[in-house]
Design an enzyme around this catalytic site. Structure first.
Site, PDB file in Angstrom:
ATOM      1  N   PHE A 130      10.888 -54.369 -17.567  1.00  0.00           N
ATOM      2  CA  PHE A 130       9.745 -53.472 -17.325  1.00  0.00           C
ATOM      3  C   PHE A 130       8.707 -53.562 -18.455  1.00  0.00           C
ATOM      4  CE2 PHE A 130       8.660 -48.760 -18.115  1.00  0.00           C
ATOM      5  CZ  PHE A 130       7.444 -48.853 -17.459  1.00  0.00           C
ATOM      6  N   PHE A 168      12.738 -56.859 -27.117  1.00  0.00           N
ATOM      7  CA  PHE A 168      12.812 -55.858 -26.043  1.00  0.00           C
ATOM      8  C   PHE A 168      14.176 -55.901 -25.356  1.00  0.00           C
ATOM      9  CE2 PHE A 168       8.234 -56.894 -26.103  1.00  0.00           C
ATOM     10  CZ  PHE A 168       7.648 -55.647 -26.015  1.00  0.00           C
ATOM     11  N   ALA A 218      17.551 -55.504 -23.834  1.00  0.00           N
ATOM     12  CA  ALA A 218      18.540 -54.424 -23.953  1.00  0.00           C
ATOM     13  C   ALA A 218      19.032 -54.037 -22.572  1.00  0.00           C
ATOM     14  CB  ALA A 218      17.905 -53.198 -24.621  1.00  0.00           C
ATOM     15  N   THR A 258      13.879 -46.544 -29.200  1.00  0.00           N
ATOM     16  CA  THR A 258      13.650 -45.380 -28.339  1.00  0.00           C
ATOM     17  C   THR A 258      13.722 -44.062 -29.121  1.00  0.00           C
ATOM     18  OG1 THR A 258      14.664 -44.131 -26.534  1.00  0.00           O
ATOM     19  CG2 THR A 258      16.131 -45.525 -27.775  1.00  0.00           C
ATOM     20  N   ASP A 259      13.069 -43.039 -28.571  1.00  0.00           N
ATOM     21  CA  ASP A 259      13.169 -41.703 -29.186  1.00  0.00           C
ATOM     22  C   ASP A 259      14.548 -41.081 -28.959  1.00  0.00           C
ATOM     23  OD1 ASP A 259      12.961 -41.166 -26.442  1.00  0.00           O
ATOM     24  OD2 ASP A 259      11.225 -39.827 -26.635  1.00  0.00           O
ATOM     25  N   GLU A 260      15.337 -41.668 -28.022  1.00  0.00           N
ATOM     26  CA  GLU A 260      16.641 -41.064 -27.698  1.00  0.00           C
ATOM     27  C   GLU A 260      17.614 -41.124 -28.867  1.00  0.00           C
ATOM     28  OE1 GLU A 260      18.408 -41.729 -23.937  1.00  0.00           O
ATOM     29  OE2 GLU A 260      16.489 -41.841 -22.900  1.00  0.00           O
ATOM     30  N   TYR A 291      24.112 -45.196 -24.195  1.00  0.00           N
ATOM     31  CA  TYR A 291      22.877 -45.975 -24.378  1.00  0.00           C
ATOM     32  C   TYR A 291      22.230 -45.676 -25.733  1.00  0.00           C
ATOM     33  CZ  TYR A 291      17.850 -46.857 -24.218  1.00  0.00           C
ATOM     34  OH  TYR A 291      16.563 -47.245 -24.544  1.00  0.00           O
ATOM     35  N   LYS A 334      21.582 -48.066 -29.062  1.00  0.00           N
ATOM     36  CA  LYS A 334      20.255 -48.337 -29.633  1.00  0.00           C
ATOM     37  C   LYS A 334      20.212 -47.878 -31.091  1.00  0.00           C
ATOM     38  CE  LYS A 334      16.979 -49.778 -27.952  1.00  0.00           C
ATOM     39  NZ  LYS A 334      16.477 -51.182 -27.779  1.00  0.00           N
ATOM     40  N   ASP A 341      24.146 -32.193 -12.690  1.00  0.00           N
ATOM     41  CA  ASP A 341      23.436 -32.639 -13.881  1.00  0.00           C
ATOM     42  C   ASP A 341      24.064 -33.920 -14.438  1.00  0.00           C
ATOM     43  OD1 ASP A 341      21.501 -32.611 -15.782  1.00  0.00           O
ATOM     44  OD2 ASP A 341      22.096 -30.708 -16.699  1.00  0.00           O
TER      45      ASP A 341
HETATM   46  P1  NAD Z   1      14.554 -53.104 -18.771  1.00  0.00           P
HETATM   47  O1  NAD Z   1      15.962 -52.748 -18.496  1.00  0.00           O
HETATM   48  O2  NAD Z   1      13.535 -52.944 -17.704  1.00  0.00           O
HETATM   49  O3  NAD Z   1      14.458 -54.632 -19.250  1.00  0.00           O
HETATM   50  C1  NAD Z   1      15.377 -55.194 -20.147  1.00  0.00           C
HETATM   51  C2  NAD Z   1      15.194 -56.705 -20.089  1.00  0.00           C
HETATM   52  O4  NAD Z   1      16.120 -57.286 -21.033  1.00  0.00           O
HETATM   53  C3  NAD Z   1      15.530 -57.315 -18.719  1.00  0.00           C
HETATM   54  O5  NAD Z   1      14.554 -58.281 -18.375  1.00  0.00           O
HETATM   55  C4  NAD Z   1      16.886 -57.982 -18.939  1.00  0.00           C
HETATM   56  O6  NAD Z   1      17.082 -59.121 -18.101  1.00  0.00           O
HETATM   57  C5  NAD Z   1      16.787 -58.373 -20.399  1.00  0.00           C
HETATM   58  N1  NAD Z   1      18.093 -58.532 -21.034  1.00  0.00           N
HETATM   59  C6  NAD Z   1      19.174 -57.735 -20.923  1.00  0.00           C
HETATM   60  N2  NAD Z   1      20.187 -58.230 -21.659  1.00  0.00           N
HETATM   61  C7  NAD Z   1      19.727 -59.358 -22.255  1.00  0.00           C
HETATM   62  C8  NAD Z   1      20.283 -60.304 -23.151  1.00  0.00           C
HETATM   63  N3  NAD Z   1      21.552 -60.205 -23.570  1.00  0.00           N
HETATM   64  N4  NAD Z   1      19.520 -61.330 -23.584  1.00  0.00           N
HETATM   65  C9  NAD Z   1      18.236 -61.463 -23.143  1.00  0.00           C
HETATM   66  N5  NAD Z   1      17.661 -60.613 -22.281  1.00  0.00           N
HETATM   67  C10 NAD Z   1      18.380 -59.554 -21.851  1.00  0.00           C
HETATM   68  O7  NAD Z   1      14.170 -52.276 -20.069  1.00  0.00           O
HETATM   69  P2  NAD Z   1      12.754 -51.663 -20.510  1.00  0.00           P
HETATM   70  O8  NAD Z   1      12.620 -50.313 -19.948  1.00  0.00           O
HETATM   71  O9  NAD Z   1      11.706 -52.667 -20.297  1.00  0.00           O
HETATM   72  O10 NAD Z   1      13.025 -51.500 -22.076  1.00  0.00           O
HETATM   73  C11 NAD Z   1      12.726 -52.550 -22.990  1.00  0.00           C
HETATM   74  C12 NAD Z   1      13.101 -52.093 -24.387  1.00  0.00           C
HETATM   75  O11 NAD Z   1      12.346 -50.923 -24.718  1.00  0.00           O
HETATM   76  C13 NAD Z   1      14.585 -51.703 -24.541  1.00  0.00           C
HETATM   77  O12 NAD Z   1      15.013 -52.144 -25.783  1.00  0.00           O
HETATM   78  C14 NAD Z   1      14.566 -50.182 -24.472  1.00  0.00           C
HETATM   79  O13 NAD Z   1      15.629 -49.640 -25.199  1.00  0.00           O
HETATM   80  C15 NAD Z   1      13.224 -49.868 -25.102  1.00  0.00           C
HETATM   81  N6  NAD Z   1      12.583 -48.621 -24.679  1.00  0.00           N
HETATM   82  C16 NAD Z   1      12.417 -48.343 -23.350  1.00  0.00           C
HETATM   83  C17 NAD Z   1      11.730 -47.187 -22.981  1.00  0.00           C
HETATM   84  C18 NAD Z   1      11.496 -46.840 -21.530  1.00  0.00           C
HETATM   85  O14 NAD Z   1      11.022 -45.740 -21.242  1.00  0.00           O
HETATM   86  N7  NAD Z   1      11.773 -47.720 -20.593  1.00  0.00           N
HETATM   87  C19 NAD Z   1      11.237 -46.312 -23.966  1.00  0.00           C
HETATM   88  C20 NAD Z   1      11.443 -46.628 -25.305  1.00  0.00           C
HETATM   89  C21 NAD Z   1      12.104 -47.789 -25.647  1.00  0.00           C
HETATM   90  O1  DAU Z   2      13.048 -41.664 -23.984  1.00  0.00           O
HETATM   91  C1  DAU Z   2      13.007 -43.049 -23.856  1.00  0.00           C
HETATM   92  C2  DAU Z   2      14.025 -43.499 -22.839  1.00  0.00           C
HETATM   93  O2  DAU Z   2      13.513 -43.137 -21.561  1.00  0.00           O
HETATM   94  C3  DAU Z   2      14.303 -44.989 -22.892  1.00  0.00           C
HETATM   95  O3  DAU Z   2      14.884 -45.305 -24.133  1.00  0.00           O
HETATM   96  C4  DAU Z   2      15.248 -45.397 -21.758  1.00  0.00           C
HETATM   97  O4  DAU Z   2      15.411 -46.804 -21.768  1.00  0.00           O
HETATM   98  C5  DAU Z   2      14.628 -44.979 -20.452  1.00  0.00           C
HETATM   99  O5  DAU Z   2      15.507 -45.276 -19.387  1.00  0.00           O
HETATM  100  C6  DAU Z   2      14.310 -43.483 -20.460  1.00  0.00           C
HETATM  101  O6  DAU Z   2      15.535 -42.712 -20.476  1.00  0.00           O
HETATM  102  P1  DAU Z   2      15.697 -41.368 -19.611  1.00  0.00           P
HETATM  103  O7  DAU Z   2      17.136 -41.098 -19.435  1.00  0.00           O
HETATM  104  O8  DAU Z   2      14.840 -40.284 -20.160  1.00  0.00           O
HETATM  105  O9  DAU Z   2      14.992 -41.881 -18.253  1.00  0.00           O
HETATM  106  P2  DAU Z   2      15.363 -41.642 -16.709  1.00  0.00           P
HETATM  107  O10 DAU Z   2      14.186 -42.134 -15.937  1.00  0.00           O
HETATM  108  O11 DAU Z   2      16.712 -42.156 -16.359  1.00  0.00           O
HETATM  109  O12 DAU Z   2      15.402 -40.059 -16.600  1.00  0.00           O
HETATM  110  C7  DAU Z   2      14.282 -39.268 -16.938  1.00  0.00           C
HETATM  111  C8  DAU Z   2      14.675 -37.824 -16.728  1.00  0.00           C
HETATM  112  O13 DAU Z   2      14.818 -37.577 -15.325  1.00  0.00           O
HETATM  113  C9  DAU Z   2      16.020 -37.452 -17.338  1.00  0.00           C
HETATM  114  O14 DAU Z   2      15.952 -36.124 -17.835  1.00  0.00           O
HETATM  115  C10 DAU Z   2      16.993 -37.530 -16.169  1.00  0.00           C
HETATM  116  C11 DAU Z   2      16.139 -37.138 -14.987  1.00  0.00           C
HETATM  117  N1  DAU Z   2      16.476 -37.763 -13.694  1.00  0.00           N
HETATM  118  C12 DAU Z   2      16.607 -39.121 -13.642  1.00  0.00           C
HETATM  119  C13 DAU Z   2      16.914 -39.757 -12.469  1.00  0.00           C
HETATM  120  C14 DAU Z   2      17.063 -41.259 -12.411  1.00  0.00           C
HETATM  121  C15 DAU Z   2      16.628 -36.988 -12.558  1.00  0.00           C
HETATM  122  O15 DAU Z   2      16.482 -35.745 -12.607  1.00  0.00           O
HETATM  123  N2  DAU Z   2      16.927 -37.613 -11.380  1.00  0.00           N
HETATM  124  C16 DAU Z   2      17.089 -38.960 -11.276  1.00  0.00           C
HETATM  125  O16 DAU Z   2      17.395 -39.475 -10.178  1.00  0.00           O
END
Ligand code: NAD
Ligand code: DAU
Length: 352
Positions: free
Chosen positions: A10, A79, A81, A132-134, A158, A162, A289
């Site tokens: 993503f 990225f 993960a 991530t902020d998590e 997760y 991280k 939940d």
């Molecule tokens: P994502 O799951 O959409 O994408 C992860 C990508 O990494 C995929 O293309 C996957 O094929 C690749 N991958 C997985 N394992 C691998 C490996 N061993 N070697 C090479 N490639 C591999 O994740 P995202 O949401 O795009 O997140 C990207 C990064 O940003 C992550 O490190 C995540 O922790 C961090 N992050 C995500 C968010 C969010 O809201 N999505 C917020 C803050 C930080």
């Molecule tokens: O804060 C950054 C993180 O945000 C990233 O590090 C993670 O990679 C990313 O997946 C995301 O984590 P969250 O757990 O916050 O995202 P998610 O979209 O899974 O959930 C967002 C909120 O919505 C969370 O409080 C759980 C809730 N939720 C999620 C799903 C999938 C629901 O209520 N229903 C759902 O079906």
């Protein structure tokens, strides 16, 4: 030349697309193409010699070493993960392997490569770790947002994985002098978001006439940032961030989940009204939940604003409208990325 890992996911694919829209500098994109990696995200780069895609894992020491020595990138942006909290509850092992062992092996390869560089190239080199902020755990209603010195208190498999990777990156700077940068960002949303995460799942389920599963009371708070703004912040940190520093990234956009779901429903009511005239909100279903569910995340973005002059371009209102429109315009992308087995587990865990 830069090496991006996880650039078919993503955020990574949005980053690669943005990078090549603004720069002539080549990107080597190393991605294992797990369920979350999708080459279709990069279809517009087909035939573009500035994009070198390599299918492979950051855990593959020989492959990463070969790529570094062949291409001599000036920076690595990590990225790659396992990124989904629910999946980490379902099966944590992949998270340990990719996020911890993978980051470790990547760091070791990069350290060996960096050690052999000449002095000026060593100084200019950067390893940027996307986190991530998590890792900071959960906030009470009254608490101030997370800063770069907030304590690490990860609560899910997760976030623990991280957090461990962030500590490795920190140690490789302090012990070996590797010029690292770490960014800790809040929740992203936007195009190419896999429909297992809240916002895309709600859009996709709403359009399919399925329930919109809200975990618990829906009052958990997340802090939302449009993905292109995250990408811009990473570019800024890469160019002017100080090695060894951490930068929190966020857009001051705290919202309870139920408000997000209602906003998505209202936008769909406007952009794709249902034939029977009812609102998509009638599909909202409260379910069990998430185990260990963090109640609130919020990012204090003062440091990156003050020191690097970064500001997001989108408000939540503009970003969410663009996002909903993107999913309406790209139904075939959604069909291709949906996977049956995982959704069955989600249904068993949380109910219909
Ligand atoms: P994502 O799951 O959409 O994408 C992860 C990508 O990494 C995929 O293309 C996957 O094929 C690749 N991958 C997985 N394992 C691998 C490996 N061993 N070697 C090479 N490639 C591999 O994740 P995202 O949401 O795009 O997140 C990207 C990064 O940003 C992550 O490190 C995540 O922790 C961090 N992050 C995500 C968010 C969010 O809201 N999505 C917020 C803050 C930080
Ligand atoms: O804060 C950054 C993180 O945000 C990233 O590090 C993670 O990679 C990313 O997946 C995301 O984590 P969250 O757990 O916050 O995202 P998610 O979209 O899974 O959930 C967002 C909120 O919505 C969370 O409080 C759980 C809730 N939720 C999620 C799903 C999938 C629901 O209520 N229903 C759902 O079906």
């Amino acid at each position: 030349m830069i090496l991006v890992t996880g650039g078919a996911g993503f955020i990574g694919s949005n980053f690669v697309l943005d990078w090549l829209a603004q720069s002539e500098e080549t990107v080597i994109n190393l991605d294992a193409l797990t369920y979350a990696g999708n080459r279709a995200n990069l279809a517009s780069l087909e035939g573009d010699s500035r994009h070198i895609f390599v299918k492979g894992s950051i855990t593959d020491f020989d492959l990463v070493a070969r790529l570094l020595h062949e291409h001599h990138p000036r920076a690595v942006i990590n990225f790659a993960a396992e990124s989904h909290v629910d999946r980490s509850i379902h099966g944590p092992e992949n998270f340990i392997h990719t996020n911890i062992v993978g980051t470790f092996r990547l760091l070791e390869c990069v350290r060996a490569f960096w050690n052999d560089l000449r002095e000026p190239d060593q100084q200019d080199f950067r390893f940027l770790h996307v986190s991530t902020d998590e890792v900071y755990g959960t906030l009470s209603k009254e608490a101030s947002p997370f800063t770069e010195v907030s304590r690490y208190e990860p609560n899910s498999p997760y976030s623990a994985s991280k957090a461990a990777s962030d500590h490795l990156v920190r140690a490789w700077h302090h012990t070996y002098g590797l010029p690292v940068l770490t960014t800790n960002c809040s929740n992203n949303y936007g195009p190419y978001h896999f429909p297992e995460k809240l916002i895309p799942l709600m859009i996709v389920n709403a359009l399919a006439g399925k329930p919109l599963p809200v975990y618990g009371d829906g009052m958990q708070i997340r802090d939302w940032l449009y993905v292109k703004d995250h990408c811009g912040a990473i570019r800024r940190v890469l160019e002017v961030g100080k090695p060894g520093e951490i930068y929190n990234i966020g857009g001051w956009n705290e919202k309870p989940n139920i408000e997000i779901v209602n906003t998505v429903c209202k936008l769909l009511d406007e952009l794709r009204p249902k034939a029977d005239g009812t609102s998509y909100a009638s599909q909202i279903t409260y379910v069990a939940d998430r185990p260990g569910h963090d109640r609130r995340y919020a990012i204090d973005a003062h440091k990156i604003e003050r020191e690097l002059g970064w500001r997001p371009a989108e408000t939540f209102e503009t970003g969410i409208r663009k996002t909903v429109q993107w999913y309406l315009d790209n139904p075939e992308w959604v069909v291709r990325v949906q996977s049956g087995a995982y959704r069955e587990w989600i249904t068993r865990q949380y109910g219909e």
